[in-house]
Design a protein around this motif. Structure first.
Motif, PDB file in Angstrom:
ATOM      1  N   UNK A   2       0.824  -1.199   0.000  1.00 26.81           N
ATOM      2  CA  UNK A   2       0.000   0.000   0.000  1.00 26.81           C
ATOM      3  C   UNK A   2       0.868   1.263   0.000  1.00 26.81           C
ATOM      4  N   UNK A   3       0.280   2.384  -0.360  1.00 24.40           N
ATOM      5  CA  UNK A   3       1.028   3.627  -0.548  1.00 24.40           C
ATOM      6  C   UNK A   3       1.716   4.064   0.737  1.00 24.40           C
ATOM      7  N   UNK A  28      13.017   5.185   4.994  1.00 32.51           N
ATOM      8  CA  UNK A  28      12.326   6.426   4.635  1.00 32.51           C
ATOM      9  C   UNK A  28      12.840   6.993   3.309  1.00 32.51           C
ATOM     10  N   UNK A  29      14.098   6.726   2.991  1.00 30.90           N
ATOM     11  CA  UNK A  29      14.602   7.143   1.679  1.00 30.90           C
ATOM     12  C   UNK A  29      13.985   6.310   0.561  1.00 30.90           C
ATOM     13  N   UNK A  33       6.696   7.304   2.088  1.00 27.49           N
ATOM     14  CA  UNK A  33       5.381   7.294   2.732  1.00 27.49           C
ATOM     15  C   UNK A  33       5.254   6.318   3.878  1.00 27.49           C
ATOM     16  N   UNK A  34       6.291   5.539   4.135  1.00 30.60           N
ATOM     17  CA  UNK A  34       6.203   4.514   5.173  1.00 30.60           C
ATOM     18  C   UNK A  34       6.014   5.130   6.555  1.00 30.60           C
ATOM     19  N   UNK A  48      13.304   9.664  12.083  1.00 31.86           N
ATOM     20  CA  UNK A  48      11.965   9.770  11.525  1.00 31.86           C
ATOM     21  C   UNK A  48      10.973   8.740  12.006  1.00 31.86           C
ATOM     22  N   UNK A  49      11.310   8.001  13.051  1.00 34.27           N
ATOM     23  CA  UNK A  49      10.385   6.998  13.597  1.00 34.27           C
ATOM     24  C   UNK A  49       9.475   7.628  14.640  1.00 34.27           C
ATOM     25  N   UNK A  50       8.236   7.189  14.667  1.00 33.12           N
ATOM     26  CA  UNK A  50       7.285   7.586  15.702  1.00 33.12           C
ATOM     27  C   UNK A  50       7.491   6.647  16.896  1.00 33.12           C
TER      28      UNK A  50
END
Length: 368
Positions: A2-3, A28-29, A33-34, A48-50
């Motif tokens: 999925x997107x 992420x590169x 959209x991940x 960039x991780x939540x």
């Protein structure tokens, strides 16, 4: 795919957080959209991780430490399972106690699993290999000999290189002639520091008494509260120069005392002669001896296949024995040179290129 693929990652210690951060950035590169969420720390958050759960809130050591924290771990596991239920891919990073249970859950829910920095099954016995065969799609191993162990058990494994070589820029070690002092690396977790720092300080005091002017340098862990170091060093007789980074400290030290762990490999890669020491509670040690299947515990010695760096464990880890082992490395040039010669072959064993990029590619393949 999925997107906006949803990925859950679980890194339960400082080293896992540092190594996984490179994987997060690489994913992420490749897949802007991940959405990556789960358990980690400041390094993964910066990439960039939540980060929903901070690993430092669950940093314990030994069997008894885990037992006393079971209610908190139970709540953590329940919340991590809920995240996995809504994900496409689970990436556990080392930390097998929790991560293997989460792998079982992910497989039961039909989620893909990519294990990065595989559990040390060569140390803990074969049971975990079979469990991973049932619950893991692919394994990215960081030690070259692990590939055959997993593949022989029917696990799809690939050597991606050790992150000390492939992703981290270790400082260039100073020439031996320019090095000075003894480095103390008592570990990265509070329990470990409480167990090892008093031993290292006592050994350092003996060295300082016999060698006036000897520099004593020590590394602080960013996840251990400063008050712990203040408490343990309140009555220290030797002057200590503190450093926040182990790599910079090791690159300029003449000899190091290192608590067992990945720091033993870091010292070897930075060409720092070392003595490995480990001490814990009697019950923890007795339980560990029943399950650990290897003769050496220092990772550098495991890789080299013999005890190149001396290991002082439990009752043998006394201030006098530790000071004597350090003095031999300071004074016996032949002994020192032999150890360094063995260390210099390690870099070529541990891979080339960016291992995190390959792990990100493996994640993309599983999502596709």
């Amino acid at each position: 795919m999925r997107a906006t693929p949803r990925i859950v990652l679980c890194a339960g210690e400082l080293s896992g957080d540092m190594h996984a951060a490179h994987v997060v950035a690489a994913i992420r590169r490749r897949m802007p959209g991940a959405r990556i969420t789960g358990m980690a720390g400041a390094h993964c958050a910066a990439a960039g991780m939540d980060v929903r759960f901070e690993y430092r809130d669950y940093a314990v050591i030994g069997f008894t430490g885990i037992l006393s924290s079971l209610p908190r771990f139970h709540r953590l596991e329940k919340r991590m399972r809920a995240l996995i239920d809504d994900a496409d891919l689970f990436i556990p990073v080392d930390y097998p106690g929790l991560n293997l249970r989460l792998c079982d859950h992910a497989r039961a829910r039909g989620r893909r699993v990519l294990y990065y920095i595989a559990p040390q099954v060569w140390a803990w016995g074969a049971g975990r290999v079979e469990r991973m065969r049932r619950s893991v799609d692919r394994v990215a191993v960081v030690l070259p000999f692990e590939t055959a162990i997993y593949r022989d058990a029917g696990v799809q494994a690939e050597f991606v290189g050790h992150p000390f070589i492939t992703d981290h820029e270790l400082p260039a070690p100073l020439p031996q002639s320019e090095r000075d002092g003894v480095a103390l690396l008592p570990g990265s977790r509070t329990g470990e520091v409480r167990a090892m720092l008093p031993l290292f300080l006592a050994a350092a005091e003996r060295l300082a008494q016999r060698r006036p002017g000897l520099r004593i340098m020590a590394s602080r862990s960013p996840v251990v509260d400063a008050s712990v170091y203040d408490e343990l060093t309140r009555h220290a007789k030797a002057g200590i120069e503190w450093s926040e980074g182990a790599s910079a400290l090791l690159s300029r030290a003449r000899v190091a005392m290192v608590a067992s762990g990945t720091a033993t490999l870091e010292a070897a890669l930075l060409e720092t002669p070392l003595v490995v020491a480990f001490r814990t509670g009697a019950l923890n040690y007795a339980l560990a001896r029943r399950v650990v299947k290897i003769p050496n515990i220092g990772l550098v010695n495991v890789l080299l296949g013999e005890q190149v760096a001396p290991e002082l464990l439990q009752a043998a880890a006394t201030p006098d024995a530790l000071a004597a082992a350090v003095e031999r490395l300071l004074d016996d040039r032949a002994h020192r040179d032999t150890m360094l010669e063995r260390f210099r072959g390690l870099r070529d064993q541990l891979g080339r290129g960016a291992g995190s990029e390959r792990v990100a590619q493996m994640a993309e393949e599983l999502l596709s």
